[in-house]
Structure formats: structure tokens, C-alpha cells
Design a protein around this motif. Sequence first.
Motif, PDB file in Angstrom:
ATOM      1  N   LEU A 187      -7.040  11.699  -6.057  1.00  0.00           N
ATOM      2  CA  LEU A 187      -7.821  11.693  -4.828  1.00  0.00           C
ATOM      3  C   LEU A 187      -8.509  10.344  -4.692  1.00  0.00           C
ATOM      4  O   LEU A 187      -9.376   9.988  -5.492  1.00  0.00           O
ATOM      5  CB  LEU A 187      -8.863  12.817  -4.853  1.00  0.00           C
ATOM      6  CG  LEU A 187      -8.309  14.242  -4.884  1.00  0.00           C
ATOM      7  CD1 LEU A 187      -9.449  15.246  -4.925  1.00  0.00           C
ATOM      8  CD2 LEU A 187      -7.429  14.497  -3.673  1.00  0.00           C
ATOM      9  N   THR A 188      -8.109   9.566  -3.712  1.00  0.00           N
ATOM     10  CA  THR A 188      -8.693   8.243  -3.488  1.00  0.00           C
ATOM     11  C   THR A 188      -9.015   8.085  -2.012  1.00  0.00           C
ATOM     12  O   THR A 188      -8.690   8.921  -1.185  1.00  0.00           O
ATOM     13  CB  THR A 188      -7.714   7.121  -3.894  1.00  0.00           C
ATOM     14  OG1 THR A 188      -6.646   7.071  -2.947  1.00  0.00           O
ATOM     15  CG2 THR A 188      -7.159   7.366  -5.288  1.00  0.00           C
ATOM     16  N   LYS A 189      -9.647   6.966  -1.694  1.00  0.00           N
ATOM     17  CA  LYS A 189      -9.926   6.633  -0.307  1.00  0.00           C
ATOM     18  C   LYS A 189      -8.754   5.884   0.326  1.00  0.00           C
ATOM     19  O   LYS A 189      -8.822   5.507   1.490  1.00  0.00           O
ATOM     20  CB  LYS A 189     -11.193   5.789  -0.219  1.00  0.00           C
ATOM     21  CG  LYS A 189     -12.453   6.539  -0.664  1.00  0.00           C
ATOM     22  CD  LYS A 189     -13.686   5.656  -0.537  1.00  0.00           C
ATOM     23  CE  LYS A 189     -14.936   6.426  -0.953  1.00  0.00           C
ATOM     24  NZ  LYS A 189     -16.157   5.584  -0.857  1.00  0.00           N
ATOM     25  N   GLY A 190      -7.713   5.632  -0.462  1.00  0.00           N
ATOM     26  CA  GLY A 190      -6.542   4.947   0.072  1.00  0.00           C
ATOM     27  C   GLY A 190      -6.662   3.437   0.078  1.00  0.00           C
ATOM     28  O   GLY A 190      -5.775   2.752   0.591  1.00  0.00           O
ATOM     29  N   LYS A 191      -7.725   2.916  -0.464  1.00  0.00           N
ATOM     30  CA  LYS A 191      -7.893   1.468  -0.538  1.00  0.00           C
ATOM     31  C   LYS A 191      -8.795   1.148  -1.726  1.00  0.00           C
ATOM     32  O   LYS A 191      -9.622   1.973  -2.132  1.00  0.00           O
ATOM     33  CB  LYS A 191      -8.502   0.918   0.757  1.00  0.00           C
ATOM     34  CG  LYS A 191      -9.846   1.513   1.117  1.00  0.00           C
ATOM     35  CD  LYS A 191     -10.346   0.970   2.449  1.00  0.00           C
ATOM     36  CE  LYS A 191     -11.698   1.581   2.806  1.00  0.00           C
ATOM     37  NZ  LYS A 191     -12.205   1.062   4.103  1.00  0.00           N
ATOM     38  N   ASP A 208       0.855  -1.188   0.000  1.00  0.00           N
ATOM     39  CA  ASP A 208       0.000   0.000   0.000  1.00  0.00           C
ATOM     40  C   ASP A 208       0.894   1.243   0.000  1.00  0.00           C
ATOM     41  O   ASP A 208       1.501   1.587   1.002  1.00  0.00           O
ATOM     42  CB  ASP A 208      -0.901  -0.013   1.230  1.00  0.00           C
ATOM     43  CG  ASP A 208      -1.871   1.167   1.231  1.00  0.00           C
ATOM     44  OD1 ASP A 208      -1.851   1.931   0.245  1.00  0.00           O
ATOM     45  OD2 ASP A 208      -2.631   1.307   2.203  1.00  0.00           O
ATOM     46  N   SER A 234      -0.358   4.252  -0.914  1.00  0.00           N
ATOM     47  CA  SER A 234      -1.286   5.374  -1.064  1.00  0.00           C
ATOM     48  C   SER A 234      -0.812   6.622  -0.339  1.00  0.00           C
ATOM     49  O   SER A 234      -1.105   7.738  -0.755  1.00  0.00           O
ATOM     50  CB  SER A 234      -2.669   4.967  -0.545  1.00  0.00           C
ATOM     51  OG  SER A 234      -2.598   4.560   0.813  1.00  0.00           O
ATOM     52  N   GLU A 269     -11.798  -0.255  -4.115  1.00  0.00           N
ATOM     53  CA  GLU A 269     -13.246  -0.358  -3.928  1.00  0.00           C
ATOM     54  C   GLU A 269     -13.872  -0.844  -5.227  1.00  0.00           C
ATOM     55  O   GLU A 269     -13.513  -0.365  -6.311  1.00  0.00           O
ATOM     56  CB  GLU A 269     -13.814   1.001  -3.526  1.00  0.00           C
ATOM     57  CG  GLU A 269     -15.320   0.989  -3.297  1.00  0.00           C
ATOM     58  CD  GLU A 269     -15.830   2.328  -2.828  1.00  0.00           C
ATOM     59  OE1 GLU A 269     -16.769   2.865  -3.459  1.00  0.00           O
ATOM     60  OE2 GLU A 269     -15.293   2.857  -1.839  1.00  0.00           O
ATOM     61  N   THR A 276     -16.335  -0.777  -7.952  1.00  0.00           N
ATOM     62  CA  THR A 276     -17.294   0.212  -8.458  1.00  0.00           C
ATOM     63  C   THR A 276     -18.185  -0.357  -9.567  1.00  0.00           C
ATOM     64  O   THR A 276     -19.333   0.071  -9.723  1.00  0.00           O
ATOM     65  CB  THR A 276     -16.562   1.446  -9.003  1.00  0.00           C
ATOM     66  OG1 THR A 276     -15.655   1.033 -10.052  1.00  0.00           O
ATOM     67  CG2 THR A 276     -15.759   2.119  -7.887  1.00  0.00           C
ATOM     68  N   GLU A 308      -2.239   6.485  -4.807  1.00  0.00           N
ATOM     69  CA  GLU A 308      -2.925   5.356  -5.394  1.00  0.00           C
ATOM     70  C   GLU A 308      -2.246   4.056  -4.976  1.00  0.00           C
ATOM     71  O   GLU A 308      -1.034   3.948  -5.018  1.00  0.00           O
ATOM     72  CB  GLU A 308      -2.959   5.451  -6.922  1.00  0.00           C
ATOM     73  CG  GLU A 308      -1.800   6.212  -7.513  1.00  0.00           C
ATOM     74  CD  GLU A 308      -1.949   6.441  -8.996  1.00  0.00           C
ATOM     75  OE1 GLU A 308      -2.508   5.579  -9.675  1.00  0.00           O
ATOM     76  OE2 GLU A 308      -1.481   7.474  -9.475  1.00  0.00           O
TER      77      GLU A 308
END
Length: 337
Positions: free
Chosen positions: A257-261, A118, A120, A263, A265, A125
Motif C-alpha cells: 500500500l503506497t501513495k504511488g509516488k 512508474d 505503481s 516520499e 520519510t 511500488e
Amino acid sequence: MNSLVVLGTSAAWGYSVVSTFLPSVLPSGTANVYYEAAAVIVTLILLGRFLEARAKGRTSQAIKRLVGLQPKTARVIRTGGAIELPLEQVVVGDRIEIRPGDRVPVDGRVTEGESYVDESMISGEPAFTFAATKVGADTVLAQIIRMVEEAQGSKLPIQALVDKITSWFVPAVIGAAVLTFAVWFVLGPSPALTFALINAVAVLIIACPCAMGLATPTSIMVGTGRAAELGILFRKGEALQTLRSAQVVALDKTGTLTKGKPELTDLTVRPGFDRNEVLRLVASIETKSEHPIAEAIVAAAQRDGLVLSAVAAFQAEPGFGVAGTVAGQRILVGADR
């Protein structure tokens, strides 16, 4: 600022002592005590310093958390196998073994094997990504910590203005007190010396600053520390002040810009397959995997309210995928390699 505090409180306390023990030397009706004024001023100054120290302590926790991200040891491959070494003994060129769940101790590049790291916090990303290329103070984490510390210790443009005002304010107040003393001594009623001292002391007490010079440093410490907790790092303290007038934010390709994990979609299935059933079967298998993408698939199934089934004969092939049996069906999930 401290000089005014000392002058003001000392003058108030000294005048009160005279009023208490030698009231006869003062004009009638002026023998008043100001012990509480001196005490309140000192209390407010100490309270401000205490709150500033607490703010520094809380915001320093953000740096401590960053430091805590770095492991204390690394598994270095030497003759005879991997050995555990303190991080200080790792040098550029060492081969580092990273096991599942380990934290990466230094910067490096992958030389053997495959895994998921990870990144991020660094690139914005998550990415699949070891000989050591940077160690100690040269690593990215060390540079981030250094940037946060420098930002917290830097001065904002408005703080420079406060310092400039303070540098003129203190002499101006002392000058006003001296001028007040001179005017009352020359033009004041008898006893002129006593009235001149009383009014000069009044100027010093009234002008004693309790908050000047404390508000700006505290706001910087709190602002940069809170931002670090949220993953926002300021290279320079002045960026914090500039941000208040920002109307447009531009991001480069690694500033995603991400949530750091990961997902899930979208899920597209071939004709003849039911989307929810496919997701339910795949998610059931992925419950046995620790891979971040597996966690994203399971989370999507749970979000849709799907009931997952028990898994038998589960197998994981690193770098390829997983397999298992769900409700009598053999399910394979992974990369098309």
C-alpha cells in the motif's frame, strides 16, 4: 418484468379509454380514468432506464481513461534509426525507444539504457525498469481493461436471486389477475363481466414493478466503475458483493500500500551537519531535475518551510545524479556508484 409493465399500462390506458368514450358500459360509479397512472408507470420505467444508461456511461469513462493511458504510436528501432509506427504494427521482438516523458506503449524488457518508469499501477511500488515481449490484447493494460469490462457485465449472486424471483413473480401476478377475474365473474354482482375486468385490471396495475431488476445492475455498474476510478479493479462481479462482509484484507509482497509516488520519510546526516541546511541545499539542486525522487525531496523541503536558493551550473548525469552550485557551494546529489 417488461411483460407486466406492458400489461399493466395497457390495461390502465384501455380501461380509461372505455371510461372516457363508453362510460355507459361500466357499472355506476366505476367509470374512472387512469391515464396518469399509465403515464407515471411508463415515465418511472423510462427514468430508471435513463439513469441506468447514465450510470453505464459514467462508469465506462473509467475504461476510457484506461484506454487513454496507452499511446497510439511507438518509436520502433529499424534499419536507419527509430521510426514512428502505429501500435498495431508493433510485433513481439521489436526494439522500442522510450524518450523522457514518453508512455510505455507495450510490455517489454530493458535491453539498453537506464530510466525511471512508474509501475505503481501494476505492482504497487514505483521501480526502475526495452525489446517488446507482449503487444496488443496481451499487454497488462489490455488485460486490466478486459477485467473491468467482464466485472461490469457479470452477475452478482444477489442479482441471480432477483432474476429468479422475477421469473416467478411475473407468472404469479398474471395468475392472480386471472384468478381475480374468475372469482368476480362467478361470484361477483351484476354486471359480473364488467366487475371482473375492473378488478383484474386493478391487480395488473398494482403489481406493475417499476424498480425490480434495475437497482442491482445499476449498483454493479456504479460500484465497479467508481472503484476503477480509484485504482481498484474487480476480476469478478461477485467480489463486489463479498467485499461487504470482509473484515480482514491480506496483501502479498507486491500488494504494497503506497501513495504511488516516492516520499522522503527520513534524512540522516553526519555529525557536524545541520539537517535543515542539508535538505535545503539538496532540494535547491533537485528543483532543476524531473526525477520522481527529486520531486519527493523538494516536496519535503517545502513541507518543512525551507526557503530554496537559486542554482547555477546545473548538470544532470543520467543514472548517477545531479550537480550544481548553490550559494557558492558545489553540491553533488546522486547514487554512490
